[in-house]
Design a protein around this motif. Structure first.
Motif, PDB file in Angstrom:
ATOM      1  N   PHE A  33       0.799  -1.214   0.000  1.00 32.14           N
ATOM      2  CA  PHE A  33       0.000   0.000   0.000  1.00 32.14           C
ATOM      3  C   PHE A  33       0.838   1.273   0.000  1.00 32.14           C
ATOM      4  N   THR A  34       2.136   1.170   0.230  1.00 32.71           N
ATOM      5  CA  THR A  34       2.987   2.358   0.201  1.00 32.71           C
ATOM      6  C   THR A  34       4.163   2.123  -0.739  1.00 32.71           C
ATOM      7  N   ILE A  35       4.492   3.179  -1.472  1.00 31.32           N
ATOM      8  CA  ILE A  35       5.667   3.132  -2.341  1.00 31.32           C
ATOM      9  C   ILE A  35       6.369   4.473  -2.282  1.00 31.32           C
ATOM     10  N   GLY A  36       7.648   4.426  -2.589  1.00 34.78           N
ATOM     11  CA  GLY A  36       8.442   5.645  -2.674  1.00 34.78           C
ATOM     12  C   GLY A  36       8.916   5.836  -4.100  1.00 34.78           C
ATOM     13  N   ILE A  37       8.968   7.065  -4.508  1.00 33.80           N
ATOM     14  CA  ILE A  37       9.404   7.368  -5.872  1.00 33.80           C
ATOM     15  C   ILE A  37      10.821   6.858  -6.123  1.00 33.80           C
ATOM     16  N   ASN A  38      11.601   6.781  -5.079  1.00 30.86           N
ATOM     17  CA  ASN A  38      12.988   6.339  -5.249  1.00 30.86           C
ATOM     18  C   ASN A  38      13.197   4.845  -5.002  1.00 30.86           C
ATOM     19  N   ASP A  39      12.111   4.060  -4.958  1.00 26.19           N
ATOM     20  CA  ASP A  39      12.210   2.595  -4.831  1.00 26.19           C
ATOM     21  C   ASP A  39      12.614   2.022  -6.194  1.00 26.19           C
ATOM     22  N   GLN A  40      13.767   2.389  -6.667  1.00 23.52           N
ATOM     23  CA  GLN A  40      14.174   2.066  -8.043  1.00 23.52           C
ATOM     24  C   GLN A  40      14.318   0.576  -8.329  1.00 23.52           C
ATOM     25  N   ASN A  41      14.463  -0.251  -7.314  1.00 25.81           N
ATOM     26  CA  ASN A  41      14.589  -1.691  -7.556  1.00 25.81           C
ATOM     27  C   ASN A  41      13.256  -2.415  -7.547  1.00 25.81           C
ATOM     28  N   LEU A  42      12.186  -1.700  -7.320  1.00 25.66           N
ATOM     29  CA  LEU A  42      10.854  -2.293  -7.366  1.00 25.66           C
ATOM     30  C   LEU A  42      10.581  -2.747  -8.800  1.00 25.66           C
ATOM     31  N   PRO A  43      10.215  -4.016  -9.005  1.00 22.45           N
ATOM     32  CA  PRO A  43       9.982  -4.498 -10.378  1.00 22.45           C
ATOM     33  C   PRO A  43       8.982  -3.637 -11.159  1.00 22.45           C
ATOM     34  N   LEU A  44       8.066  -3.023 -10.465  1.00 25.64           N
ATOM     35  CA  LEU A  44       7.102  -2.143 -11.116  1.00 25.64           C
ATOM     36  C   LEU A  44       7.785  -0.985 -11.832  1.00 25.64           C
ATOM     37  N   PHE A  45       8.889  -0.515 -11.285  1.00 21.97           N
ATOM     38  CA  PHE A  45       9.580   0.643 -11.847  1.00 21.97           C
ATOM     39  C   PHE A  45      10.697   0.265 -12.804  1.00 21.97           C
ATOM     40  N   CYS A  46      11.040  -1.013 -12.855  1.00 22.46           N
ATOM     41  CA  CYS A  46      12.263  -1.399 -13.545  1.00 22.46           C
ATOM     42  C   CYS A  46      12.118  -2.775 -14.193  1.00 22.46           C
ATOM     43  N   ASN A  47      12.349  -2.842 -15.501  1.00 25.30           N
ATOM     44  CA  ASN A  47      12.355  -4.125 -16.191  1.00 25.30           C
ATOM     45  C   ASN A  47      13.797  -4.400 -16.616  1.00 25.30           C
ATOM     46  N   GLU A  48      14.490  -5.200 -15.823  1.00 28.87           N
ATOM     47  CA  GLU A  48      15.907  -5.497 -16.081  1.00 28.87           C
ATOM     48  C   GLU A  48      16.113  -6.237 -17.399  1.00 28.87           C
ATOM     49  N   SER A  49      15.139  -7.043 -17.821  1.00 25.72           N
ATOM     50  CA  SER A  49      15.315  -7.845 -19.035  1.00 25.72           C
ATOM     51  C   SER A  49      15.440  -6.987 -20.292  1.00 25.72           C
ATOM     52  N   ILE A  50      14.888  -5.779 -20.253  1.00 22.23           N
ATOM     53  CA  ILE A  50      15.044  -4.872 -21.404  1.00 22.23           C
ATOM     54  C   ILE A  50      15.859  -3.634 -21.017  1.00 22.23           C
ATOM     55  N   ASN A  51      16.417  -3.674 -19.803  1.00 22.54           N
ATOM     56  CA  ASN A  51      17.276  -2.599 -19.315  1.00 22.54           C
ATOM     57  C   ASN A  51      16.564  -1.241 -19.334  1.00 22.54           C
ATOM     58  N   ARG A  52      15.337  -1.219 -18.793  1.00 22.58           N
ATOM     59  CA  ARG A  52      14.552   0.017 -18.754  1.00 22.58           C
ATOM     60  C   ARG A  52      14.013   0.241 -17.346  1.00 22.58           C
ATOM     61  N   ARG A  53      13.927   1.517 -16.981  1.00 22.04           N
ATOM     62  CA  ARG A  53      13.333   1.887 -15.698  1.00 22.04           C
ATOM     63  C   ARG A  53      12.594   3.203 -15.856  1.00 22.04           C
TER      64      ARG A  53
END
Length: 174
Positions: A46-66
């Motif tokens: 229920f809580t997220i931070g804008i700087n949670d850069q490792n959250l899969p929602l913010f970052c797709n490592e397989s295509i190297n995009r965040r």
């Protein structure tokens, strides 16, 4: 818990960059807001931070995009406009995000209280979100801070009264 099913857009690199064309951007933000709600509901967060850069929602490592922090903020602001998010700090870095609006959650709890014959009784927030009687409800395992906000709306309508005792909360429904 089943593995989360990402939409096809999640593997499309331009999806992670705010699109300049207005109609494309509108559709992109719609998909992102839906994805935020579905993903966070799936992981019961229920809580997220804008700087949670490792959250899969913010970052797709397989295509190297965040997602950039600016795009995350824009998505959260869209969710706020629809009643599905609220900032927790003045800098708008930490957010509460909910699958349903606070009013919808409040109505779910109140309807359940009436259906189960618990009007005029006092419940703790823990009983509501973690009790064995509520396991089949949409609000089971809800963050207590979100529940408290939803109950405050019910209290404004005269449907309940919040009670604070020794730092914990209870609620009496009418």
């Amino acid at each position: 818990m089943a593995e989360f099913q990402w939409p096809w857009e999640y593997t499309f690199p331009p999806f992670f960059t705010l699109q300049p064309h207005e109609e494309t951007r509108r559709q992109q933000l719609k998909v992102w807001t839906d994805l935020f709600l579905k993903y966070l509901k799936h992981v019961n967060r229920f809580t997220i931070g804008i700087n949670d850069q490792n959250l899969p929602l913010f970052c797709n490592e397989s295509i190297n995009r965040r997602l950039s922090p600016e795009l995350i903020l824009l998505i959260l602001e869209q969710l706020q406009q629809s009643g599905h998010a609220a900032p927790l700090d003045k800098r708008r870095q930490e957010w509460q995000v909910y699958s349903y609006t606070l009013e919808e959650y409040g109505n779910m709890v109140y309807d359940w209280i009436q259906e189960t014959g618990q009007t005029n009784s006092i419940c703790t927030l823990y009983e509501l979100v973690s009790g064995e009687n509520s396991t089949q409800t949409e609000f089971h395992n809800m963050d207590e801070a979100v529940l408290l906000n939803a109950l405050r709306l019910l209290e404004e309508k005269g449907k309940c009264e919040l009670i604070e005792m020794d730092g914990s909360h209870g609620v009496k429904f009418f």
